[in-house]
Motif scaffolding. Structure first.
Motif, short mmCIF file in Angstrom:
data_model
loop_
_atom_site.label_atom_id
_atom_site.label_comp_id
_atom_site.label_asym_id
_atom_site.label_seq_id
_atom_site.Cartn_x
_atom_site.Cartn_y
_atom_site.Cartn_z
N SER A 1 -92.77 75.50 42.95
CA SER A 1 -92.55 76.22 44.20
C SER A 1 -92.46 75.26 45.38
CB SER A 1 -93.68 77.22 44.42
OG SER A 1 -93.55 77.88 45.66
N ALA A 2 -93.29 74.22 45.37
CA ALA A 2 -93.35 73.29 46.50
C ALA A 2 -92.06 72.52 46.69
CB ALA A 2 -94.51 72.31 46.30
N PHE A 3 -91.32 72.30 45.60
CA PHE A 3 -90.10 71.50 45.69
C PHE A 3 -88.85 72.31 45.33
CE2 PHE A 3 -93.60 68.56 44.89
CZ PHE A 3 -93.47 67.75 46.00
N ALA A 4 -88.94 73.62 45.46
CA ALA A 4 -87.81 74.49 45.16
C ALA A 4 -86.72 74.35 46.21
CB ALA A 4 -88.27 75.94 45.07
N ASP A 5 -85.49 74.52 45.78
CA ASP A 5 -84.34 74.49 46.69
C ASP A 5 -84.42 75.67 47.64
OD1 ASP A 5 -81.89 74.46 47.93
OD2 ASP A 5 -80.72 74.30 46.09
N PRO A 6 -84.47 75.43 48.97
CA PRO A 6 -84.58 76.54 49.92
C PRO A 6 -83.30 77.35 50.07
CG PRO A 6 -84.38 74.48 51.11
CD PRO A 6 -84.51 74.12 49.65
N GLY A 7 -82.21 76.88 49.47
CA GLY A 7 -80.97 77.65 49.53
C GLY A 7 -80.04 77.27 50.66
N THR A 8 -80.40 76.28 51.45
CA THR A 8 -79.54 75.80 52.52
C THR A 8 -79.06 74.39 52.18
OG1 THR A 8 -81.48 74.98 53.73
CG2 THR A 8 -80.68 77.19 54.28
N TRP A 9 -77.94 73.99 52.80
CA TRP A 9 -77.40 72.67 52.49
C TRP A 9 -78.31 71.56 53.00
CZ3 TRP A 9 -74.53 70.07 49.41
CH2 TRP A 9 -74.10 68.79 49.74
N GLY A 10 -78.60 70.62 52.13
CA GLY A 10 -79.46 69.50 52.46
C GLY A 10 -79.79 68.75 51.19
N PRO A 11 -80.76 67.86 51.22
CA PRO A 11 -81.06 67.05 50.03
C PRO A 11 -81.50 67.89 48.83
CG PRO A 11 -82.72 66.73 51.74
CD PRO A 11 -81.60 67.47 52.38
N GLY B 1 -62.58 52.27 43.59
CA GLY B 1 -63.11 53.49 43.01
C GLY B 1 -62.55 54.73 43.66
N HIS B 2 -63.10 55.86 43.31
CA HIS B 2 -62.72 57.14 43.90
C HIS B 2 -63.81 57.54 44.89
CE1 HIS B 2 -61.01 61.20 44.12
NE2 HIS B 2 -62.25 61.65 44.09
N GLY B 3 -63.42 57.85 46.11
CA GLY B 3 -64.40 58.23 47.12
C GLY B 3 -64.09 59.59 47.71
N VAL B 4 -65.14 60.36 47.95
CA VAL B 4 -64.95 61.71 48.49
C VAL B 4 -66.14 62.08 49.36
CG1 VAL B 4 -66.00 62.80 46.45
CG2 VAL B 4 -64.42 64.11 47.89
N ASP B 5 -65.89 62.84 50.42
CA ASP B 5 -66.95 63.36 51.28
C ASP B 5 -67.23 64.80 50.91
OD1 ASP B 5 -67.37 61.20 53.40
OD2 ASP B 5 -65.20 61.47 53.50
N VAL B 6 -68.53 65.18 50.88
CA VAL B 6 -68.89 66.58 50.61
C VAL B 6 -69.95 67.02 51.61
CG1 VAL B 6 -68.39 66.32 48.15
CG2 VAL B 6 -70.73 66.08 48.96
N SER B 7 -69.94 68.30 51.91
CA SER B 7 -70.96 68.86 52.81
C SER B 7 -71.33 70.28 52.41
CB SER B 7 -70.47 68.84 54.26
OG SER B 7 -69.22 69.50 54.37
N ASP B 8 -71.11 70.62 51.13
CA ASP B 8 -71.55 71.92 50.62
C ASP B 8 -71.71 71.82 49.11
OD1 ASP B 8 -69.01 73.24 49.19
OD2 ASP B 8 -68.32 72.20 50.99
N SER B 9 -72.48 72.73 48.54
CA SER B 9 -72.84 72.65 47.13
C SER B 9 -71.65 72.88 46.20
CB SER B 9 -73.94 73.67 46.82
OG SER B 9 -75.13 73.37 47.52
N ALA B 10 -70.75 73.80 46.58
CA ALA B 10 -69.61 74.09 45.71
C ALA B 10 -68.71 72.88 45.56
CB ALA B 10 -68.83 75.28 46.27
N THR B 11 -68.42 72.19 46.66
CA THR B 11 -67.59 71.00 46.60
C THR B 11 -68.29 69.89 45.81
OG1 THR B 11 -66.66 71.57 48.76
CG2 THR B 11 -66.30 69.32 47.97
N LEU B 12 -69.58 69.75 46.04
CA LEU B 12 -70.35 68.74 45.31
C LEU B 12 -70.29 68.99 43.81
CD1 LEU B 12 -72.35 66.38 45.12
CD2 LEU B 12 -74.19 68.01 45.58
#
Length: 539
Positions: free
Chosen positions: A346-356, A499-510
């Protein structure tokens, strides 16, 4: 064919299990490199000696090949001090070969010349300067010292004349190391008696258990005797982390400590299995109370003074645990370990928002279970070490004793070199990647399809958090400019290195990019852009 001193060194290292040597050559090590090559050791050219040492360690974790780092005299040696110190604190049996001028030359020549041994002695198990007529004996002693007891780095200074000269001795016939045995009978009997009466035993395992490949023995013992297990970050996977008895990794997270240290306080017997507190934060000093029996199994006498051991057992973990088998009584009848395990989830659960949190949970869902993960030092390492489940040992590699930056990419490179069939994923902060970005070129040159996930928040986040916690002004921790979008373009950097480089800022793209990266031939860099201060309250 006449053998040289360099040939003897190569033969000895090959017989000891070395398959590769990593480094950057200089004129003073050319004969040495030729001797290594003749013995079958493949030389891997890296971009910095620091990266070479970590690549050697990553390979060792995957294959058991003796790690070998080569540096030329002067600046080459000085460049490698960090990774040698890491090997000392992270218990890596690194053989560090350095070139040097002959003794008579050093008396009258000073360019790039200084005392390598004097500089390195504080961060190695031993330092040897090879001499003609005793090359085999010297390198044999170095290998034995590096691999015995608690492993660690050993420095070997090789004068040019010794490497190039025709050897006057026979090649090393063979090397041996003693297998860890049983502790003395009286200590075993005392430990067995304490465990037989324990109703709330708890075990903590660490780096020495990983080195001894004691995971199967620990798993069998914990399950047979209903003993919950905490590991250090280095020890993750000694007991599969999906097992109900596994309480995961610990060491640097205050949030985890608030759950685990009270549980340890409730134990009546604490079993330390190759546990080395060099990985732990200061809150783990003397965590054991007067009413607890502390039993420690270790390969060598401990002198760290971080905690006491009521019954020290010097010996191998697997044979000692077999000797400690007993009829287990009912244990932890009030379910405290299960409650702690749930609290940790519970302490380290994903809060559901974009971040680490989202980065780590998304990649854990996408990547195969046997993915080898490396983690650089920083805020991201603490969080991912708590969140990422490991089904086996050596599936999360990191600098956990020295906690140095710029280790994740070369560790991943070495791991991929040793286990090409496994997906390998490196987590690194933006500052850590900038510190060692040259090794991206090594990934490309060696054709290593490593996935690099860089957490981009334009800050030395862990230090910035400590700065705020001590109510100090923001100073020297943020970079990239005040505007969003400024700073290093990591995706472009990856492309520049091949190499191949890409920027992401959401879970679906990641998730989509990671799935494609697993099947890509070359390396992939995913720049995951997260908000500043995204780690606040995370660990």
């Amino acid at each position: 064919m006449t053998a040289t001193g360099a040939d003897l060194i190569g033969v000895a290292l090959a017989k000891a299990g070395a398959t590769h040597a990593f480094g950057i050559p200089g004129g003073e090590v050319l004969a040495l490199m030729q001797g290594l090559d003749a013995a079958g050791l493949r030389f891997v050219l890296v971009k910095h000696e620091n990266g070479g040492g970590f690549m050697a360690e990553g390979l060792w974790h995957m294959t058991g090949a003796l790690p070998v780092l080569v540096a030329t005299l002067g600046p080459g040696v000085a460049n490698a001090v960090n990774v040698v110190a890491n090997a000392m604190q992270d218990r890596v049996p690194l053989i560090f070969l350095t070139g040097c001028v002959d003794a008579e030359v050093a008396e009258t020549y000073t360019h790039q010349v200084f005392d390598h041994q004097a500089m390195l002695r504080p961060v190695v198990k031993g330092s040897f300067r090879l001499a003609s007529g005793a090359v085999g004996a010297g390198i044999g002693r170095a290998i034995a010292l590096a691999t015995s007891g608690q492993p660690g780095p050993v420095h070997v200074d090789v004068p040019i004349g010794v490497a190039e000269a025709v050897a006057t001795e026979a090649a090393v016939a063979g090397l041996w190391t003693a297998a860890p045995g049983l502790p003395v009978p009286a200590a075993l009997a005392a430990a067995l008696g304490a465990l037989q009466g324990a109703r709330r035993p708890l075990a903590i395992a660490g780096v020495d258990a990983v080195t001894e490949a004691a995971g199967p023995a620990i798993t069998e013992f914990c399950r047979a005797h209903r003993v919950p297990l905490i590991t250090t970050y280095k020890g993750k996977g000694l007991l599969p982390e999906a097992d109900p008895l596994c309480l995961g990794g610990a060491g640097l997270s205050p949030r985890a400590d608030r759950i685990l240290l009270p549980l340890i306080g409730q134990a009546d017997a604490v079993l330390l299995l190759g546990y080395d507190p060099i990985e732990m934060r200061i809150g783990w000093r003397n965590p054991f109370g007067p009413g607890q029996t502390v039993i420690e199994i270790a390969p060598a006498r401990r002198d760290h003074a971080m905690h006491r051991a009521d019954i020290p057992l010097i010996g191998g973990i697997a044979p000692t645990l077999a000797a400690l088998a007993h009829d287990a009584p009912r244990r932890w009848t009030e379910g405290q370990p299960e409650a702690a395990r749930c609290a940790l989830k519970s302490a380290f659960a994903d809060p559901g928002t974009w971040g680490p949190h989202a980065v780590f949970s998304t990649l854990r869902a996408v990547m195969p279970p046997q993915t080898v993960v490396t983690a650089d030092s920083g805020a991201h390492r603490i969080l991912v070490s708590q969140m990422w489940d490991c089904p086996a040992p050596r599936l999360m590699l990191q600098s956990s004793g020295l906690c140095t930056m710029a280790c994740a990419v070369p560790l991943a490179a070495g791991a991929k070199l040793g286990r090409p069939e496994a997906p390998v994923l490196a987590f690194v902060g933006d500052a850590g990647l900038e510190m060692g970005a040259g090794e991206l070129a090594t990934l490309a040159a060696e054709g290593l399809p490593v996935i690099v996930c860089v957490l981009v928040d334009r800050s030395l986040t862990l230090i910035e958090m400590k700065q705020r916690a001590s109510q100090r002004p923001n100073l020297g921790v943020d970079f990239g400019g005040p505007e969003e979008g400024t700073g290093t373009d990591f995706a472009a950097l990856a492309r520049a290195f091949g190499g191949h480089g890409v920027d992401v800022s959401d879970s679906a793209t990641l998730a989509r990019e990671a799935a494609m990266a697993v099947t890509r031939q070359g390396f992939t860099l995913i720049a995951a852009h997260i908000p500043r201060r995204a780690y606040d309250g995370a660990f």
